[in-house]
Design a protein around this motif. Structure first.
Motif, PDB file in Angstrom:
ATOM      1  N   LEU A   1       0.736  -1.253   0.187  1.00 44.62           N
ATOM      2  CA  LEU A   1      -0.008  -0.225   0.025  1.00 44.62           C
ATOM      3  C   LEU A   1       0.906   1.333  -0.339  1.00 44.62           C
ATOM      4  CD1 LEU A   1      -3.761   0.210   1.731  1.00 44.62           C
ATOM      5  CD2 LEU A   1      -0.945   1.923   2.415  1.00 44.62           C
ATOM      6  N   ARG A   2       0.465   1.762  -0.492  1.00 47.26           N
ATOM      7  CA  ARG A   2       1.137   3.541  -0.811  1.00 47.26           C
ATOM      8  C   ARG A   2       0.008   4.519  -0.418  1.00 47.26           C
ATOM      9  NH1 ARG A   2       4.064   5.046  -5.969  1.00 47.26           N
ATOM     10  NH2 ARG A   2       4.498   6.871  -4.931  1.00 47.26           N
ATOM     11  N   LEU A   3      -0.270   6.138   0.554  1.00 43.81           N
ATOM     12  CA  LEU A   3      -0.289   6.563   0.963  1.00 43.81           C
ATOM     13  C   LEU A   3       0.228   7.874   0.336  1.00 43.81           C
ATOM     14  CD1 LEU A   3      -2.918   7.657   2.500  1.00 43.81           C
ATOM     15  CD2 LEU A   3      -1.296   8.048   4.709  1.00 43.81           C
ATOM     16  N   GLY A   4      -1.087   8.749  -0.244  1.00 43.93           N
ATOM     17  CA  GLY A   4      -0.798   9.362  -0.951  1.00 43.93           C
ATOM     18  C   GLY A   4      -1.583  10.694  -0.185  1.00 43.93           C
ATOM     19  N   LEU A   5      -0.988  12.064   0.547  1.00 46.58           N
ATOM     20  CA  LEU A   5      -1.664  13.304   1.316  1.00 46.58           C
ATOM     21  C   LEU A   5      -1.892  14.339   0.216  1.00 46.58           C
ATOM     22  CD1 LEU A   5      -0.573  12.684   4.821  1.00 46.58           C
ATOM     23  CD2 LEU A   5      -2.161  11.806   4.312  1.00 46.58           C
ATOM     24  N   TRP A   6      -2.982  14.758   0.401  1.00 45.58           N
ATOM     25  CA  TRP A   6      -2.855  15.729  -0.938  1.00 45.58           C
ATOM     26  C   TRP A   6      -2.292  17.447  -0.392  1.00 45.58           C
ATOM     27  CZ3 TRP A   6      -4.879  16.406  -5.508  1.00 45.58           C
ATOM     28  CH2 TRP A   6      -5.123  17.526  -6.412  1.00 45.58           C
ATOM     29  N   ARG A   7      -1.134  17.903  -1.193  1.00 46.47           N
ATOM     30  CA  ARG A   7      -0.500  18.545  -1.447  1.00 46.47           C
ATOM     31  C   ARG A   7      -0.987  19.773  -2.086  1.00 46.47           C
ATOM     32  NH1 ARG A   7       0.816  17.109   3.200  1.00 46.47           N
ATOM     33  NH2 ARG A   7       2.341  15.785   3.317  1.00 46.47           N
ATOM     34  N   GLU A   8      -1.832  20.986  -1.181  1.00 43.63           N
ATOM     35  CA  GLU A   8      -2.352  22.010  -2.266  1.00 43.63           C
ATOM     36  C   GLU A   8      -1.865  22.770  -3.128  1.00 43.63           C
ATOM     37  OE1 GLU A   8      -5.676  23.094  -3.554  1.00 43.63           O
ATOM     38  OE2 GLU A   8      -5.397  22.417  -1.709  1.00 43.63           O
ATOM     39  N   GLU A   9      -0.188  23.363  -2.831  1.00 37.50           N
ATOM     40  CA  GLU A   9       0.940  24.221  -3.062  1.00 37.50           C
ATOM     41  C   GLU A   9       1.498  22.933  -4.756  1.00 37.50           C
ATOM     42  OE1 GLU A   9       2.413  21.263   0.150  1.00 37.50           O
ATOM     43  OE2 GLU A   9       0.966  22.733  -0.377  1.00 37.50           O
ATOM     44  N   LYS A  10       1.203  21.448  -4.575  1.00 44.64           N
ATOM     45  CA  LYS A  10       1.512  20.261  -5.061  1.00 44.64           C
ATOM     46  C   LYS A  10       0.925  20.060  -6.608  1.00 44.64           C
ATOM     47  CE  LYS A  10       5.925  18.952  -3.675  1.00 44.64           C
ATOM     48  NZ  LYS A  10       7.104  17.711  -2.998  1.00 44.64           N
ATOM     49  N   GLY A  11      -0.601  20.103  -5.925  1.00 49.65           N
ATOM     50  CA  GLY A  11      -1.574  20.111  -6.566  1.00 49.65           C
ATOM     51  C   GLY A  11      -1.922  18.794  -6.447  1.00 49.65           C
ATOM     52  N   ALA A  12      -1.049  17.618  -5.921  1.00 50.06           N
ATOM     53  CA  ALA A  12      -0.803  16.784  -6.364  1.00 50.06           C
ATOM     54  C   ALA A  12      -1.330  15.856  -4.420  1.00 50.06           C
ATOM     55  CB  ALA A  12       0.445  15.763  -6.622  1.00 50.06           C
ATOM     56  N   TYR A  13      -1.007  14.102  -4.858  1.00 53.30           N
ATOM     57  CA  TYR A  13      -0.825  13.495  -4.023  1.00 53.30           C
ATOM     58  C   TYR A  13       0.799  13.159  -3.795  1.00 53.30           C
ATOM     59  CZ  TYR A  13      -5.880  12.421  -4.203  1.00 53.30           C
ATOM     60  OH  TYR A  13      -7.887  13.190  -4.105  1.00 53.30           O
ATOM     61  N   VAL A  14       1.186  12.936  -2.117  1.00 56.82           N
ATOM     62  CA  VAL A  14       2.049  13.079  -2.242  1.00 56.82           C
ATOM     63  C   VAL A  14       2.854  11.685  -1.074  1.00 56.82           C
ATOM     64  CG1 VAL A  14       4.515  13.994  -1.322  1.00 56.82           C
ATOM     65  CG2 VAL A  14       3.091  15.209  -3.020  1.00 56.82           C
ATOM     66  N   ASP A  15       3.642  10.959  -1.231  1.00 59.55           N
ATOM     67  CA  ASP A  15       3.256   9.818  -0.003  1.00 59.55           C
ATOM     68  C   ASP A  15       4.634  10.646   0.462  1.00 59.55           C
ATOM     69  OD1 ASP A  15       5.591   9.314  -1.136  1.00 59.55           O
ATOM     70  OD2 ASP A  15       5.468   7.574  -2.442  1.00 59.55           O
ATOM     71  N   GLY A  16       4.982   9.619   1.485  1.00 59.22           N
ATOM     72  CA  GLY A  16       6.504   9.031   2.893  1.00 59.22           C
ATOM     73  C   GLY A  16       7.454  10.149   1.902  1.00 59.22           C
ATOM     74  N   SER A  17       8.099   9.661   0.911  1.00 61.80           N
ATOM     75  CA  SER A  17       9.182   9.676   0.554  1.00 61.80           C
ATOM     76  C   SER A  17       9.089  10.748  -0.542  1.00 61.80           C
ATOM     77  CB  SER A  17       9.349   8.572  -0.304  1.00 61.80           C
ATOM     78  OG  SER A  17       9.202   8.383  -1.051  1.00 61.80           O
ATOM     79  N   GLY A  18       8.294  12.050  -0.754  1.00 60.90           N
ATOM     80  CA  GLY A  18       7.770  13.028  -1.825  1.00 60.90           C
ATOM     81  C   GLY A  18       8.051  12.769  -2.619  1.00 60.90           C
ATOM     82  N   ARG A  19       7.276  11.539  -2.911  1.00 60.02           N
ATOM     83  CA  ARG A  19       7.044  11.059  -4.669  1.00 60.02           C
ATOM     84  C   ARG A  19       5.291  11.027  -4.667  1.00 60.02           C
ATOM     85  NH1 ARG A  19       9.155   5.181  -5.054  1.00 60.02           N
ATOM     86  NH2 ARG A  19       8.154   4.771  -3.348  1.00 60.02           N
ATOM     87  N   GLU A  20       4.864  11.254  -5.965  1.00 64.24           N
ATOM     88  CA  GLU A  20       3.402  11.902  -5.871  1.00 64.24           C
ATOM     89  C   GLU A  20       3.121  10.382  -6.228  1.00 64.24           C
ATOM     90  OE1 GLU A  20       2.471  14.230  -9.331  1.00 64.24           O
ATOM     91  OE2 GLU A  20       3.636  16.034  -9.089  1.00 64.24           O
ATOM     92  N   VAL A  21       1.682  10.280  -5.955  1.00 62.42           N
ATOM     93  CA  VAL A  21       1.284   8.807  -5.991  1.00 62.42           C
ATOM     94  C   VAL A  21       0.271   9.024  -7.095  1.00 62.42           C
ATOM     95  CG1 VAL A  21      -0.439   7.577  -5.071  1.00 62.42           C
ATOM     96  CG2 VAL A  21       1.743   8.364  -4.114  1.00 62.42           C
ATOM     97  N   SER A  22       0.035   8.257  -8.542  1.00 66.11           N
ATOM     98  CA  SER A  22      -1.383   9.137  -9.809  1.00 66.11           C
ATOM     99  C   SER A  22      -2.458   8.474  -8.709  1.00 66.11           C
ATOM    100  CB  SER A  22      -0.675   8.205 -10.340  1.00 66.11           C
ATOM    101  OG  SER A  22      -1.691   7.853 -11.763  1.00 66.11           O
ATOM    102  N   ALA A  23      -3.275   9.576  -8.758  1.00 66.69           N
ATOM    103  CA  ALA A  23      -4.666   9.333  -9.417  1.00 66.69           C
ATOM    104  C   ALA A  23      -5.083   7.808 -10.510  1.00 66.69           C
ATOM    105  CB  ALA A  23      -5.432  10.157  -9.013  1.00 66.69           C
TER     106      ALA A  23
END
Length: 584
Positions: free
Chosen positions: A307-329
């Protein structure tokens, strides 16, 4: 579930238990008449009623899941074949017809576990075909079955049982052929069911595989029993030379089948507990939505190590996981989590097989939504509190400057004017006039001192100009009791400095007014990215934030800037007040 629904469930459970009791009693009576020993009866009752007991427990715990009902049905139908041990034609015929119904129910139970419903076309067709085979094939077999001559056709060897009401003597010559086909179709259905379970296992997530273990156990026992049945059917002489082996295998089979319903019950309750663990996500997330910690909690609940968890980052306009990588929707195995107002919060990228358990996914998403919304609300509240403290601090500074640059300056000019008048009146003959000028000069000096004290209390100029260490030193000189200060001469953020300063002010005020202290020590140092300010007095102790607004207000002010207040004040042991503020 409302009270009426609970009452209906209790009535159904009572009726099921009563029917199971009647079925078990009738089956045992018929089984004993066929020559079964006491141990045979005990084992037989143990298997059937084990399904009933486990099923009632599962039904009560999870009434919306049909697994419990199927286990109860398996326990009730377990005894139907025993009715072939009676000499009552109706009971014998009924038992001969529905002898294999419990196997069809077991197949239904295995293929529908753990949801309690059949989720694929293949499993639905298999179960329909199994029930059809028992209903239609069992009826045809009963029409051909003569208990007086076909004594080896069932697990009951009873030539005196019967007669069979449905027996058609002219068709009896077809019995052996049809019986072989009937059993062969049952073996094929079991084999296809085993393949279906294997396919579910192959495409399942780790959590799903753990949930399917009882189904594996159940179908394993059923297949082993059928294989043993096939061995006796294909090699008839084996039963004659291996009676001890036969008894041992039947004993092992019965013991294994007693364990099967409790394996199903354990799996069902484990899933129930797994869903209960979902509520712990709110606690696991806490006040810090650290992606790695939240992901660990989700992996534990969902049982999906990928499992990968992406939290929404408004400044990036994307979901980002704990390592800073974007998680595709985009793609399969994505479950978005949105706030109640539609805001994007998080994205779960999980094993697509978890879609087979939508209830678990939905409850997990709901718990994560609640946890993240709580964090968001706390963050918003803290931001508002921080802005209020900043605004208040800025207003303090403005008032101090206004007093200093306005009223205090005018008072100083007035004092200078009065002193010029004093010099001019030095030789004046009227002593009353000279005394009035002296009183005016003294009153102005007192007013300036008082105004300076007020301004110092609102926001000391030395704090802004020279920093916390100098301000604490000046505060110690004006304190009502001896104060020793040890402060590092470094600057911090203005808000941090003012918060630390007024924390010491409140502590010194309490020490003088309430603690009856003789001396106080004050320290301020930088430690691991935090400003740590401590005041220690030798007073009577017993300070309590619940009994006064001063310390409670201090705690609130510190919390607004992510600070923490610690108070240690045992009765008679003095008071230690420690404030920790983040300062980088």
């Amino acid at each position: 579930m409302d009270s009426q629904g609970k009452r209906a469930v209790r009535l159904r459970l009572t009726a099921a238990a009563a029917l199971a009791g009647v079925s078990g009693a009738a089956g045992s009576w018929a089984y004993a008449r066929s020559g079964a020993s006491a141990s045979d009866l005990v084992r037989d009752l143990a298997v059937g009623w084990a399904y009933v007991v486990a099923g009632i427990m599962a039904w009560k715990r999870r009434p919306a899941n049909h697994t419990g009902r199927l286990m109860v049905a398996e326990g009730i139908t377990w005894f139907l074949g025993n009715l072939q041990g009676t000499a009552i034609p109706v009971l014998f015929t009924f038992g001969a017809w529905w002898e294999a119904l419990n196997m069809a129910v077991l197949l239904h139970l295995v293929l529908s576990f753990p949801e309690g419903r059949l989720t694929t076309v293949l499993t639905r067709r298999l179960v329909q075909f199994a029930y059809g085979l028992v209903a239609v094939g069992g009826l045809v077999r009963t029409l051909l079955f003569d208990p007086a001559t076909d004594t080896g056709a069932t697990y009951l060897d009873c030539a005196s049982c019967g007669p069979n009401l449905f027996f058609v003597p002219g068709w009896h010559g077809l019995f052996d052929t049809f019986d072989a086909v009937y059993h062969a179709i049952g073996w094929v259905i079991s084999a296809v069911a085993a393949v279906a379970v294997v396919q579910r296992w192959r495409h399942a997530s780790a959590a799903r595989r753990r949930a399917l273990l009882p189904a594996w156990f159940g179908i394993g026992v059923a297949v082993a029993f059928l294989m043993w049945d096939m061995l006796f059917y294909v090699v008839p002489w084996f039963g004659e030379v291996g009676s001890l082996a036969e008894q041992a295998v039947y004993l092992m089979s019965d013991l294994a089948q007693v364990a099967v319903p409790f394996a199903f019950l354990g799996g069902l309750l484990r899933m129930h507990l797994q869903r209960a663990e979902v509520s712990g996500l709110v606690i696991d997330v806490g006040t810090d939505p650290d992606p790695s910690k939240v992901r660990e909690a989700l992996v534990r609940v969902l049982g999906d190590p990928t499992l990968r968890l992406g939290l929404w980052r408004e400044e990036k306009g994307a979901y980002v996981d704990g390592s800073g990588r974007e998680v595709s929707a985009d793609g399969a195995g994505r479950t978005p989590v949105r706030a109640s107002d539609g805001r994007q919060l998080a994205l779960l990228h999980h094993d697509p097989a978890l879609a087979d358990d939508p209830e678990l996914l939905e409850s997990t998403a709901a718990a994560l939504r609640l946890a993240l919304e709580n964090v968001w609300l706390r963050t918003r509240a803290k931001d508002v509190a921080t802005r209020i403290v900043q605004a208040a601090d800025a207003e303090r500074g403005r008032l101090e400057r206004d007093l200093h640059d306005g009223a205090q300056t005018r008072l100083v000019f007035a004092l200078m004017s009065v002193r010029r008048v004093q010099r001019g009146l030095a030789d004046h003959p009227d002593p009353a006039l000279r005394e009035a000028a002296d009183e005016a000069e003294s009153s102005l000096r007192l007013a300036i001192d008082e105004l300076r004290g007020i301004a110092q209390g609102i926001h000391p100029a030395v704090l802004t100009r020279d920093g916390l260490a100098a301000a604490l030193g000046a505060l110690a000189k004006e304190a009502a009791l001896p104060v020793v200060v040890a402060a590092e001469p470094r600057r911090y953020d203005p808000l941090v400095e003012s918060t630390a300063y007024f924390t010491v002010c409140e502590a010194l005020s309490n020490a003088a007014k309430h603690a009856r202290a003789r001396a106080v020590s004050v320290s301020a140092r930088h430690l691991d990215g935090r400003l740590v300010v401590e005041t220690v007095d030798d007073g009577i102790g017993g300070a309590d934030t619940a009994r006064g607004t001063g310390l409670r207000g201090l705690a609130d002010r510190l919390a607004a800037v992510d600070g923490v207040l610690h108070i240690h004040s045992p009765a008679g042991g003095g008071t230690r007040i420690r404030a920790e503020l983040p300062c980088g």
